[in-house]
Design a protein around this motif. Structure first.
Motif, PDB file in Angstrom:
ATOM      1  N   THR A 473       0.827  -1.210   0.000  1.00 23.42           N
ATOM      2  CA  THR A 473       0.000   0.000   0.000  1.00 23.42           C
ATOM      3  C   THR A 473       0.856   1.253   0.000  1.00 23.42           C
ATOM      4  O   THR A 473       0.571   2.231  -0.697  1.00 23.42           O
ATOM      5  CB  THR A 473      -0.928  -0.012   1.234  1.00 23.42           C
ATOM      6  OG1 THR A 473      -1.773  -1.159   1.170  1.00 23.42           O
ATOM      7  CG2 THR A 473      -1.785   1.236   1.275  1.00 23.42           C
ATOM      8  N   LYS A 474       1.938   1.234   0.807  1.00 25.64           N
ATOM      9  CA  LYS A 474       2.845   2.385   0.837  1.00 25.64           C
ATOM     10  C   LYS A 474       3.472   2.631  -0.538  1.00 25.64           C
ATOM     11  O   LYS A 474       3.597   3.768  -0.993  1.00 25.64           O
ATOM     12  CB  LYS A 474       3.945   2.152   1.873  1.00 25.64           C
ATOM     13  CG  LYS A 474       3.448   2.175   3.309  1.00 25.64           C
ATOM     14  CD  LYS A 474       4.578   1.917   4.285  1.00 25.64           C
ATOM     15  CE  LYS A 474       4.086   1.921   5.730  1.00 25.64           C
ATOM     16  NZ  LYS A 474       5.177   1.629   6.685  1.00 25.64           N
ATOM     17  N   SER A 598      -1.597  16.452   3.890  1.00 26.18           N
ATOM     18  CA  SER A 598      -1.127  16.328   2.503  1.00 26.18           C
ATOM     19  C   SER A 598      -1.809  15.167   1.790  1.00 26.18           C
ATOM     20  O   SER A 598      -2.055  15.220   0.583  1.00 26.18           O
ATOM     21  CB  SER A 598       0.391  16.148   2.472  1.00 26.18           C
ATOM     22  OG  SER A 598       0.766  14.942   3.089  1.00 26.18           O
ATOM     23  N   GLU A 599      -2.146  14.081   2.549  1.00 25.48           N
ATOM     24  CA  GLU A 599      -2.828  12.946   1.925  1.00 25.48           C
ATOM     25  C   GLU A 599      -4.251  13.336   1.510  1.00 25.48           C
ATOM     26  O   GLU A 599      -4.693  12.985   0.407  1.00 25.48           O
ATOM     27  CB  GLU A 599      -2.867  11.763   2.893  1.00 25.48           C
ATOM     28  CG  GLU A 599      -1.525  11.105   3.096  1.00 25.48           C
ATOM     29  CD  GLU A 599      -1.619   9.810   3.894  1.00 25.48           C
ATOM     30  OE1 GLU A 599      -0.578   9.164   4.060  1.00 25.48           O
ATOM     31  OE2 GLU A 599      -2.715   9.449   4.335  1.00 25.48           O
ATOM     32  N   VAL A 600      -4.957  14.055   2.383  1.00 24.94           N
ATOM     33  CA  VAL A 600      -6.313  14.489   2.022  1.00 24.94           C
ATOM     34  C   VAL A 600      -6.234  15.503   0.879  1.00 24.94           C
ATOM     35  O   VAL A 600      -7.091  15.517  -0.013  1.00 24.94           O
ATOM     36  CB  VAL A 600      -7.037  15.085   3.242  1.00 24.94           C
ATOM     37  CG1 VAL A 600      -8.456  15.507   2.879  1.00 24.94           C
ATOM     38  CG2 VAL A 600      -7.073  14.079   4.393  1.00 24.94           C
ATOM     39  N   ILE A 679      -6.762   6.205   1.634  1.00 24.72           N
ATOM     40  CA  ILE A 679      -6.454   7.362   2.485  1.00 24.72           C
ATOM     41  C   ILE A 679      -7.660   7.749   3.336  1.00 24.72           C
ATOM     42  O   ILE A 679      -7.546   7.962   4.550  1.00 24.72           O
ATOM     43  CB  ILE A 679      -5.987   8.549   1.619  1.00 24.72           C
ATOM     44  CG1 ILE A 679      -4.597   8.251   1.022  1.00 24.72           C
ATOM     45  CG2 ILE A 679      -5.945   9.834   2.437  1.00 24.72           C
ATOM     46  CD1 ILE A 679      -4.163   9.241  -0.034  1.00 24.72           C
ATOM     47  N   VAL A 680      -8.841   7.845   2.721  1.00 23.42           N
ATOM     48  CA  VAL A 680     -10.033   8.289   3.444  1.00 23.42           C
ATOM     49  C   VAL A 680     -10.531   7.210   4.408  1.00 23.42           C
ATOM     50  O   VAL A 680     -10.783   7.475   5.588  1.00 23.42           O
ATOM     51  CB  VAL A 680     -11.149   8.700   2.461  1.00 23.42           C
ATOM     52  CG1 VAL A 680     -12.431   9.052   3.224  1.00 23.42           C
ATOM     53  CG2 VAL A 680     -10.699   9.872   1.613  1.00 23.42           C
ATOM     54  N   GLY A 686     -12.614   7.351   7.730  1.00 22.55           N
ATOM     55  CA  GLY A 686     -13.831   7.940   7.163  1.00 22.55           C
ATOM     56  C   GLY A 686     -14.406   7.063   6.062  1.00 22.55           C
ATOM     57  O   GLY A 686     -14.287   5.832   6.107  1.00 22.55           O
ATOM     58  N   GLU A 687     -14.997   7.719   5.038  1.00 20.97           N
ATOM     59  CA  GLU A 687     -15.621   6.954   3.963  1.00 20.97           C
ATOM     60  C   GLU A 687     -15.624   7.790   2.686  1.00 20.97           C
ATOM     61  O   GLU A 687     -15.991   8.967   2.704  1.00 20.97           O
ATOM     62  CB  GLU A 687     -17.053   6.584   4.355  1.00 20.97           C
ATOM     63  CG  GLU A 687     -17.772   5.752   3.304  1.00 20.97           C
ATOM     64  CD  GLU A 687     -19.208   5.427   3.701  1.00 20.97           C
ATOM     65  OE1 GLU A 687     -19.944   4.913   2.845  1.00 20.97           O
ATOM     66  OE2 GLU A 687     -19.580   5.729   4.856  1.00 20.97           O
ATOM     67  N   LEU A 688     -15.182   7.176   1.584  1.00 19.55           N
ATOM     68  CA  LEU A 688     -15.217   7.804   0.256  1.00 19.55           C
ATOM     69  C   LEU A 688     -16.249   7.055  -0.575  1.00 19.55           C
ATOM     70  O   LEU A 688     -16.173   5.833  -0.717  1.00 19.55           O
ATOM     71  CB  LEU A 688     -13.842   7.737  -0.417  1.00 19.55           C
ATOM     72  CG  LEU A 688     -13.771   8.262  -1.858  1.00 19.55           C
ATOM     73  CD1 LEU A 688     -14.175   9.731  -1.934  1.00 19.55           C
ATOM     74  CD2 LEU A 688     -12.376   8.070  -2.437  1.00 19.55           C
ATOM     75  N   SER A 689     -17.240   7.785  -1.125  1.00 16.75           N
ATOM     76  CA  SER A 689     -18.311   7.144  -1.888  1.00 16.75           C
ATOM     77  C   SER A 689     -18.605   7.949  -3.149  1.00 16.75           C
ATOM     78  O   SER A 689     -18.171   9.093  -3.297  1.00 16.75           O
ATOM     79  CB  SER A 689     -19.577   7.031  -1.028  1.00 16.75           C
ATOM     80  OG  SER A 689     -20.005   8.317  -0.615  1.00 16.75           O
ATOM     81  N   ILE A 690     -19.337   7.327  -4.074  1.00 15.88           N
ATOM     82  CA  ILE A 690     -19.686   7.968  -5.350  1.00 15.88           C
ATOM     83  C   ILE A 690     -21.123   7.643  -5.695  1.00 15.88           C
ATOM     84  O   ILE A 690     -21.631   6.566  -5.372  1.00 15.88           O
ATOM     85  CB  ILE A 690     -18.742   7.483  -6.482  1.00 15.88           C
ATOM     86  CG1 ILE A 690     -19.102   8.201  -7.791  1.00 15.88           C
ATOM     87  CG2 ILE A 690     -18.771   5.994  -6.629  1.00 15.88           C
ATOM     88  CD1 ILE A 690     -18.206   7.861  -8.953  1.00 15.88           C
ATOM     89  N   LYS A 691     -21.771   8.608  -6.355  1.00 16.99           N
ATOM     90  CA  LYS A 691     -23.089   8.365  -6.932  1.00 16.99           C
ATOM     91  C   LYS A 691     -23.233   9.287  -8.142  1.00 16.99           C
ATOM     92  O   LYS A 691     -22.455  10.230  -8.326  1.00 16.99           O
ATOM     93  CB  LYS A 691     -24.189   8.629  -5.913  1.00 16.99           C
ATOM     94  CG  LYS A 691     -24.277  10.087  -5.457  1.00 16.99           C
ATOM     95  CD  LYS A 691     -25.407  10.262  -4.447  1.00 16.99           C
ATOM     96  CE  LYS A 691     -25.484  11.737  -3.994  1.00 16.99           C
ATOM     97  NZ  LYS A 691     -26.566  11.953  -3.015  1.00 16.99           N
ATOM     98  N   ASN A 692     -24.173   8.981  -9.001  1.00 17.59           N
ATOM     99  CA  ASN A 692     -24.423   9.792 -10.192  1.00 17.59           C
ATOM    100  C   ASN A 692     -25.607  10.719  -9.967  1.00 17.59           C
ATOM    101  O   ASN A 692     -26.591  10.346  -9.320  1.00 17.59           O
ATOM    102  CB  ASN A 692     -24.702   8.904 -11.408  1.00 17.59           C
ATOM    103  CG  ASN A 692     -23.424   8.311 -11.985  1.00 17.59           C
ATOM    104  OD1 ASN A 692     -22.360   8.932 -11.930  1.00 17.59           O
ATOM    105  ND2 ASN A 692     -23.515   7.102 -12.530  1.00 17.59           N
TER     106      ASN A 692
END
Length: 708
Positions: A473-474, A598-600, A679-680, A686-692
């Motif tokens: 991952t690194k 810096s990662e965010v 990262i998220v 936290g949580e990273l999500s997507i929608k249209n």
């Protein structure tokens, strides 16, 4: 009405009571071993002297229900015994634990006592009652005492029985019942709990006129003799004595002490009430006779019906005989070992062939002659005594009706084997038996041990793989940052082009004027040099943004989402303006978060860049990117949306996979969204999500607030 009924019962007991103590007993049959034990041992019994009507001192002499039952058992078994009186029940238990006494005359089974004592059958049983003041209503359920103060004797068995079942009751430990009832009378506790006759008699003897029996618990107090743990041979002797006590002998003892105690509380001034009750009873008996006459005719009809049922019963008896034959077949042909053992003596009465096969015995009689202790090694794998453990399992089976457990046995070859054991109490031909089922689980235990070893090895391998994945991952994160670095260099070059052109034009203008001898005034020169300085500062700021973005954070810092988003916008703003893409920003949070900034930054910049690429690839005329921040509950959010057409539903679940890219130009590495997700979700918790949406894609970053 209750008072009237009590007077009737009291009068009946007074007429029936016999004040003399006469034991007419027949000796019971004992085995040679039991007789030898009684010859060798002088039994020391111990009893408390303040627990009427079971045991107490009267004119310096021990008397009471428990004392009389013990005398009756002694006469039937010829036990050589003398009793010692102590002040408290705890003193009696201490003498048993220290083996300074052999038998306690009145106690009940509790888990803690099983470690140092053995128990006889109950010789008498009474319900555990609840006493309250007169203003309290009838108590129908013990649960109604939850969260109320209830006084109990500190070391009484009733307390041990109730405290595990009702942990929400606020038990107040006292020295004895007299102290408990005094607290109740003063209103310092809600109720007092002990055995029904004990409470009733103490209330009457000590004149607690404001206290009554308000109900009973679901428990009965089975009064037993308790024997020190190393005198187990005494238990079957005592049990035989108890079993030989007739119903008449038992009632004589109970009625004698209850009637004698009641005599002191009968109020003879209420003669007319008793007379009235007598007349009422006569009327009831007359009415009862009338009802009986009416039912005589029905009884004759019932007799005819009984004859009919008798014939049906004969047919069912034949069916039972067939069932018995079937059960015997199951017993003898079962693959599990089956034993029948006498409950009192623990003597093995019978076994099937499977039991002999499992324990490697060929001679059935040889097996039946074994003692129970011959079947086990000295200690179990836990280190505890096998005999102690097996008796504890037997006590549990007696209490609950059955008990299932795993145990190490010893076969004839002295090899230890694991067996699954089921104890069940049954009655057969008026004998109390233990039905024992044995199942060989030795191979299963070996497999479990092997499985434990494999599991341990697997855990080590999992840890190694997790460590490898962390390293991978690194590497992927660094690879993703390098890929973005290339894109950013292109952005920076685009941002530098205009300032460099302006600096070049300004310097050329000054140089040209110097060449043609048109020296500028001091004011013009100052203005031109100031422009060059502004352009140079802009270039320097761009370099700082670039350096800060790729700085490797060693620890989390406290910042805001707005600050992170602004830093990302500063880097990509010129690129968006150069491509005629409108950027709309709406900040509504400003709460602190604790993250690797810096990662965010990398995540936000990557999502804005993806939105820009989608707009350009789909050739949207009026491209627009919207960025907003918000707060809700314990989380803050960043939403980045565009009008670039969105992500096809068929690949929606794959876009966060490593090396998966939707960019038509094939310039994408497929790591941006994958690393953004790590990262998220992992680094920021936290949580990273997507929608249209109807116009394009909406990415949502959810991050917890800075903890207080």
């Amino acid at each position: 009405m209750k008072k009237i009924l009590l007077l009737v019962i009291s009068t009946f007991l007074l007429l029936k009571a016999d004040s003399s103590v006469i034991y007419k007993t027949n000796l019971i049959n004992l085995t040679k071993e039991e007789k030898l034990f009684l010859i060798e041992k002088h039994i020391k019994c111990v009893v408390t002297k303040n627990w009427p009507p079971f045991n107490y001192e009267e004119n310096g002499k021990l008397v009471g229900i428990s004392h009389d039952f013990w005398e009756l058992v002694k006469n039937k078994t010829l036990i050589d015994s003398e009793c010692k009186a102590v002040d408290s029940f705890q003193d009696a238990i201490t003498l048993i634990k220290e083996k300074k006494a052999d038998v306690a005359l009145s106690t009940a089974i509790t888990d803690n006592k099983l470690y140092y004592g053995r128990f006889s059958k109950p010789y008498v049983s009474y319900p555990i009652a609840i006493a309250t003041t007169l203003d309290k209503q009838y108590i129908s359920s013990t649960e109604s005492l939850n969260n109320k103060k209830v006084a109990v004797g500190k070391f009484y068995s009733t307390y041990q029985i109730l405290k595990s079942k009702y942990p929400e009751v606020e038990f107040v430990e006292v020295k004895d019942n007299i102290e408990a009832l005094k607290l109740l009378s003063k209103g310092e506790v809600y109720a007092v709990i002990d055995i029904l006759p004990v409470l009733s008699l103490i209330i009457a003897d000590y004149g607690f006129k404001d206290i009554k029996i308000s109900g009973t618990t679901e428990f009965n107090f089975d009064v037993r003799f308790m024997v020190r743990s190393d005198y187990e041979e005494l238990i079957p002797i005592i049990n035989k004595g108890i079993e030989s006590i007739t119903h008449k002998e038992s009632n004589e003892i109970k009625n004698r002490w209850l009637s004698v105690r009641l005599e002191s509380i009968v109020d003879y001034s209420r003669f007319w009430e008793i007379s009235f009750i007598g007349i009422l009873v006569l009327l009831i008996l007359s009415y009862r006779q009338y009802i009986l006459n009416r039912h005589n005719k029905k009884l004759q009809e019932a007799n005819e019906e009984i004859e009919k049922k008798t014939k049906e019963l004969e047919q069912k008896t034949k069916q039972v005989a067939k069932q018995k034959e079937l059960f015997e077949k199951i017993y003898h042909e079962s693959t599990d070992g089956i034993l029948l053992m006498l409950l009192e003596t623990k003597e093995i009465m019978d076994c099937n062939d499977s039991a002999l096969r499992i324990l490697k015995y060929k001679n059935k009689q040889e097996f039946l002659d074994l003692e129970l202790s011959d079947l086990f090694p000295t200690k179990q794998p836990s280190g505890l005594s096998s005999v102690f453990n097996i008796y504890k399992m037997l006590d549990t089976a007696i209490e609950k009706g059955s008990n299932s457990f795993e145990f190490v046995f010893k076969n004839k070859r002295s090899k230890n084997i694991w067996l699954e054991v089921v104890f069940t109490t049954i009655t057969l031909d008026d004998k109390n038996l233990i039905h024992v089922v044995l199942r060989d689980i030795d191979k299963r235990k070996e497999m479990e041990e092997e499985l434990n070893i494999l599991t341990h090895n697997l855990e080590d391998k999992v840890k190694q793989e997790v460590k490898k994945n962390e390293e991978k991952t690194k590497q992927l994160l660094q690879q993703s940052r390098l890929a973005q670095m290339g894109e950013m260099i292109s952005m920076i070059a685009h941002q530098w082009r205009q300032p460099l052109t302006a600096i070049s034009a300004t310097t050329n203008n000054l140089l040209l004027r110097m060449m043609i001898k048109d020296r500028p005034s001091d004011e013009d020169l100052r203005r031109e040099i100031s422009l060059i300085s502004d352009y140079s500062q802009h270039l320097s700021n761009t370099i700082d943004d670039f350096r800060n973005f790729f700085k490797s954070d060693k620890q989390k810092i406290e910042t805001t989402l707005e600050s992170i988003v602004s830093n990302s916008i500063n880097i990509i703003r010129n690129s968006l303006e150069g491509n005629n893409i409108k950027l709309t920003v709406n900040f509504n949070c400003y709460e602190s978060v604790n993250v690797f900034a810096s990662e965010v930054n990398q995540v936000v910049l990557n999502l804005i860049k993806n939105a820009e690429d989608a707009i350009l690839e789909n050739k949207v005329e009026k491209g627009e990117i919207k960025i907003s921040t918000s707060c809700e509950d314990d989380f803050c959010f960043i939403e980045i949306s565009d009008n670039g057409g969105g992500v096809p539903e068929i690949i929606m679940e794959k876009i966060f996979d490593p090396y998966f890219s939707t960019k038509k130009s094939k310039e994408g590495t497929g790591l941006g969204l994958y690393m953004s997700k790590i990262i998220v979700n992992d680094h920021c918790k936290g949580e990273l999500s997507i929608k249209n949406s109807s116009e394009g894609a909406i990415f949502r970053i959810k991050i917890p607030f800075l903890p207080n």
